[in-house]
Motif scaffolding. Structure first.
Motif, mmCIF file in Angstrom:
data_model
loop_
_atom_site.group_PDB
_atom_site.id
_atom_site.type_symbol
_atom_site.label_atom_id
_atom_site.label_comp_id
_atom_site.label_asym_id
_atom_site.label_seq_id
_atom_site.Cartn_x
_atom_site.Cartn_y
_atom_site.Cartn_z
ATOM 1 N N VAL A 160 15.912 48.928 47.283
ATOM 2 C CA VAL A 160 16.361 50.064 48.084
ATOM 3 C C VAL A 160 16.111 49.823 49.576
ATOM 4 N N VAL A 161 17.131 50.094 50.384
ATOM 5 C CA VAL A 161 16.968 50.075 51.841
ATOM 6 C C VAL A 161 16.824 51.518 52.326
ATOM 7 N N VAL A 162 15.837 51.772 53.160
ATOM 8 C CA VAL A 162 15.664 53.098 53.770
ATOM 9 C C VAL A 162 16.332 53.080 55.147
ATOM 10 N N VAL A 163 17.263 54.007 55.357
ATOM 11 C CA VAL A 163 17.966 54.110 56.637
ATOM 12 C C VAL A 163 17.409 55.319 57.378
ATOM 13 N N GLY A 164 16.882 55.081 58.577
ATOM 14 C CA GLY A 164 16.241 56.150 59.352
ATOM 15 C C GLY A 164 14.736 56.025 59.228
ATOM 16 N N ALA A 165 14.094 55.675 60.343
ATOM 17 C CA ALA A 165 12.630 55.504 60.343
ATOM 18 C C ALA A 165 11.968 56.582 61.180
ATOM 19 N N GLY A 166 12.604 57.751 61.255
ATOM 20 C CA GLY A 166 12.006 58.901 61.942
ATOM 21 C C GLY A 166 10.944 59.526 61.049
ATOM 22 N N LEU A 174 27.218 61.454 57.448
ATOM 23 C CA LEU A 174 28.578 61.041 57.058
ATOM 24 C C LEU A 174 28.809 59.547 57.302
ATOM 25 N N PRO A 175 28.622 59.044 58.534
ATOM 26 C CA PRO A 175 28.924 57.621 58.720
ATOM 27 C C PRO A 175 28.043 56.694 57.891
ATOM 28 N N VAL A 176 26.757 57.023 57.763
ATOM 29 C CA VAL A 176 25.857 56.145 56.999
ATOM 30 C C VAL A 176 26.251 56.147 55.520
ATOM 31 N N THR A 177 26.524 57.331 54.980
ATOM 32 C CA THR A 177 26.859 57.415 53.554
ATOM 33 C C THR A 177 28.191 56.729 53.265
ATOM 34 N N ALA A 183 22.853 42.972 53.197
ATOM 35 C CA ALA A 183 23.170 41.611 52.739
ATOM 36 C C ALA A 183 21.919 40.746 52.737
ATOM 37 N N ALA A 184 21.127 40.850 53.805
ATOM 38 C CA ALA A 184 19.925 40.014 53.910
ATOM 39 C C ALA A 184 18.896 40.348 52.843
ATOM 40 N N SER A 185 18.931 41.573 52.352
ATOM 41 C CA SER A 185 17.875 42.011 51.428
ATOM 42 C C SER A 185 18.377 42.154 49.991
ATOM 43 N N ASP A 186 19.661 41.843 49.772
ATOM 44 C CA ASP A 186 20.232 41.968 48.425
ATOM 45 C C ASP A 186 20.023 43.396 47.888
ATOM 46 N N ALA A 187 20.335 44.366 48.746
ATOM 47 C CA ALA A 187 20.067 45.771 48.409
ATOM 48 C C ALA A 187 20.970 46.251 47.278
ATOM 49 N N GLN A 188 20.441 47.199 46.496
ATOM 50 C CA GLN A 188 21.216 47.805 45.405
ATOM 51 C C GLN A 188 21.493 49.289 45.657
ATOM 52 N N ALA A 189 20.784 49.907 46.598
ATOM 53 C CA ALA A 189 20.971 51.333 46.877
ATOM 54 C C ALA A 189 20.332 51.624 48.222
ATOM 55 N N ILE A 190 20.693 52.799 48.804
ATOM 56 C CA ILE A 190 20.009 53.204 50.035
ATOM 57 C C ILE A 190 19.457 54.617 49.893
ATOM 58 N N ILE A 191 18.432 54.869 50.708
ATOM 59 C CA ILE A 191 17.955 56.238 50.948
ATOM 60 C C ILE A 191 18.307 56.542 52.392
ATOM 61 N N ASP A 192 19.075 57.621 52.605
ATOM 62 C CA ASP A 192 19.507 57.975 53.954
ATOM 63 C C ASP A 192 18.617 59.079 54.504
ATOM 64 N N GLY A 194 20.555 60.771 49.585
ATOM 65 C CA GLY A 194 20.558 61.234 50.978
ATOM 66 C C GLY A 194 19.654 62.427 51.188
ATOM 67 N N GLU A 195 19.144 62.530 52.418
ATOM 68 C CA GLU A 195 18.347 63.711 52.765
ATOM 69 C C GLU A 195 19.246 64.941 52.883
ATOM 70 N N LYS A 196 18.653 66.110 52.691
ATOM 71 C CA LYS A 196 19.346 67.346 52.998
ATOM 72 C C LYS A 196 19.390 67.535 54.506
ATOM 73 N N PRO A 197 20.301 68.303 55.070
ATOM 74 C CA PRO A 197 21.478 68.848 54.412
ATOM 75 C C PRO A 197 22.481 67.732 54.103
ATOM 76 N N LEU A 198 23.298 67.965 53.086
ATOM 77 C CA LEU A 198 24.269 66.955 52.647
ATOM 78 C C LEU A 198 24.984 66.319 53.842
ATOM 79 N N ALA A 199 25.398 67.149 54.789
ATOM 80 C CA ALA A 199 26.073 66.668 56.000
ATOM 81 C C ALA A 199 25.864 67.710 57.087
#
Ligand SMILES: NC(=O)c1ccc[n+]([C@@H]2O[C@H](COP(=O)([O-])OP(=O)(O)OC[C@H]3O[C@@H](n4cnc5c(N)ncnc54)[C@H](O)[C@@H]3O)[C@@H](O)[C@H]2O)c1
Length: 388
Positions: free
Chosen positions: A16-22, A91-94, A74-83, A106-111
């Motif tokens: 899993v790749v985590v997108v957003g490090a806030g 929207l763009p990330v998903t 690609a570098a990490s051979d990811a199978q899924a993400i957490i947004d 994905g985190e709430k809210p959906l969008a």
């Protein structure tokens, strides 16, 4: 029932790749690291030093990180993400992840808007990948017990939820248009759907700022929802309410034909069943240790991918929680009762006008939004969920 590409268990954890490090990404990262069912494969953030610092803090400084999701995946051979990005990026990330063949939690809210949420429903349908929203407040042993209590009350008449907090620490909320409704009430609205196993039909809402509010957008709201089955759900929330604060889960009361149940969001819920031959307080059942909310959502996401079982808050299902927010905003700005179908159809028209190619074709193929969503509606389990 929703169909999506599954990933049968192969003996190894899901990468899993985590997108957003806030702040929220920083909650997800240790949760991913601690789960035996997933492996942290990489971190993406537009702020690359922030992603690097997060990896270093976790003790994995060599983890693939960067600003480009495709490159890190690609570098990490990811199978899924957490947004865990901010709502405008959902929207763009998903869309990018789905196009890369990566399922999304994905985190709430959906969008950021209901129109964008419908775009994402169509994008998920087109891709055949799972898109689930993490509504982590559902994964709470107190709530699960409260839901059991509500089921002991016979037909329900009214449900109330009160949320009173003083939110000073996040400047981002102070400049949002709808800080309470979009950031916080979405949790409570989604919880009401889960608690009642009912859907919103219409709402009357008023929102405003008291004289001492430090928010630009309205930080106080009261909403009266008509839910399917006729039950009324009454919500009052405030982000600038010092003293006697409620739990983040809100303080709840359910009133039914046979009695009432209350939950303050922290302590075990209480139930009082009153019938013609007995009136009594049913002792609260001891609940397990507090659940780690996002770990519950992660476990359900992995289970869904492994088995093909539609998870709670799959994108089609979760649209109605965001629709409740948008219906409140419309009601408050027009001063009238708003039918949920009105906001859904209006958002659909906007989504069709903005979408291109395949996604637009999917959106156009819907005879109505409710007809497109309802076959996918997931019925929450009547048995308690396993909460870790
Ligand atoms: N479930 C909960 O209890 C809970 C609590 C807080 C926040 N949230 C949600 O979590 C999400 C994130 O909240 P936050 O407070 O961490 O937000 P934030 O804005 O503080 O941080 C988001 C991070 O995402 C990065 N980002 C933005 N766009 C990006 C993109 N296109 N690609 C890669 N990175 C990108 C930003 O650089 C930032 O570091 C929001 O949707 C919020 O509503 C949920």
């Amino acid at each position: 029932m929703t169909t999506f590409r599954t990933m049968p268990a192969d003996g190894g954890p899901l990468r899993v790749v985590v997108v957003g490090a806030g702040p929220m990404g920083r909650r997800w990262l240790p949760t991913v690291q601690e789960s035996p069912e997933v492996d942290l494969a990489g971190i993406v953030d537009l702020d690359v030093p922030l992603a690097q610092a997060a990896a270093a803090e976790l003790g994995v400084p060599d983890l693939p990180v960067g600003a480009d999701l495709a490159a890190v995946a690609a570098a990490s051979d990811a199978q899924a993400i957490i947004d865990a990005t901010a709502p405008p990026a959902h929207l763009p990330v998903t869309v990018q992840a789905l196009e890369l063949g990566l399922p999304v939690l994905g985190e709430k809210p959906l969008a950021a808007t209901l129109a964008e949420a419908l775009h994402l429903v169509a994008a998920a349908e087109r891709s055949g990948e799972l898109f689930m929203v993490s509504q982590n407040y559902r994964y709470n042993t107190g709530l699960l017990r409260f839901r059991e209590h509500a089921r002991a009350l016979g037909p329900l008449g009214v449900v109330t939820a009160e949320f009173f907090k003083t939110l000073h620490k996040r400047q981002v909320h102070e400049v949002m248009d709808h800080p309470l409704l979009l950031e916080m009430a979405i949790h409570t609205f989604d919880t009401a759907r889960f608690l009642l196993d009912a859907e919103p039909v219409a709402v009357y809402c008023t929102k405003y700022n008291p004289s001492w509010s430090w928010f630009r957008g309205e930080a106080v709201a009261t909403a009266i929802f008509e839910m399917t089955g006729g039950v009324r759900f009454v919500y009052t929330g405030s982000f600038c309410s010092p003293g006697l604060e409620t739990s983040w889960n809100s303080a709840w009361r359910v009133s039914g034909e046979r009695g009432s149940a209350c939950w303050d969001g922290d302590a075990p819920p209480r139930l009082e069943v009153a019938t013609s031959d007995s009136v009594g307080e049913v002792p609260a059942v001891a609940t397990p240790a507090p659940a780690n909310s996002i770990a519950g959502a992660l476990a359900e996401f992995v289970h869904a991918l492994r088995t093909g079982t539609t998870p709670m808050c799959e994108v089609h299902d979760n649209v109605l929680s965001l629709a409740m927010v948008e219906a409140c905003v419309l009601s408050a700005s027009t001063g009238r009762r708003v039918d949920l179908n009105e906001v859904l159809e209006s958002a659909h028209a906007t989504a069709v006008a903005k979408a291109e190619d395949d996604v637009r074709d999917v959106l156009r193929s819907w005879t109505s939004v409710s007809a497109a969503l309802s076959p996918h509606r997931c019925t929450p389990p009547t048995e308690p969920l396993e909460v870790r």
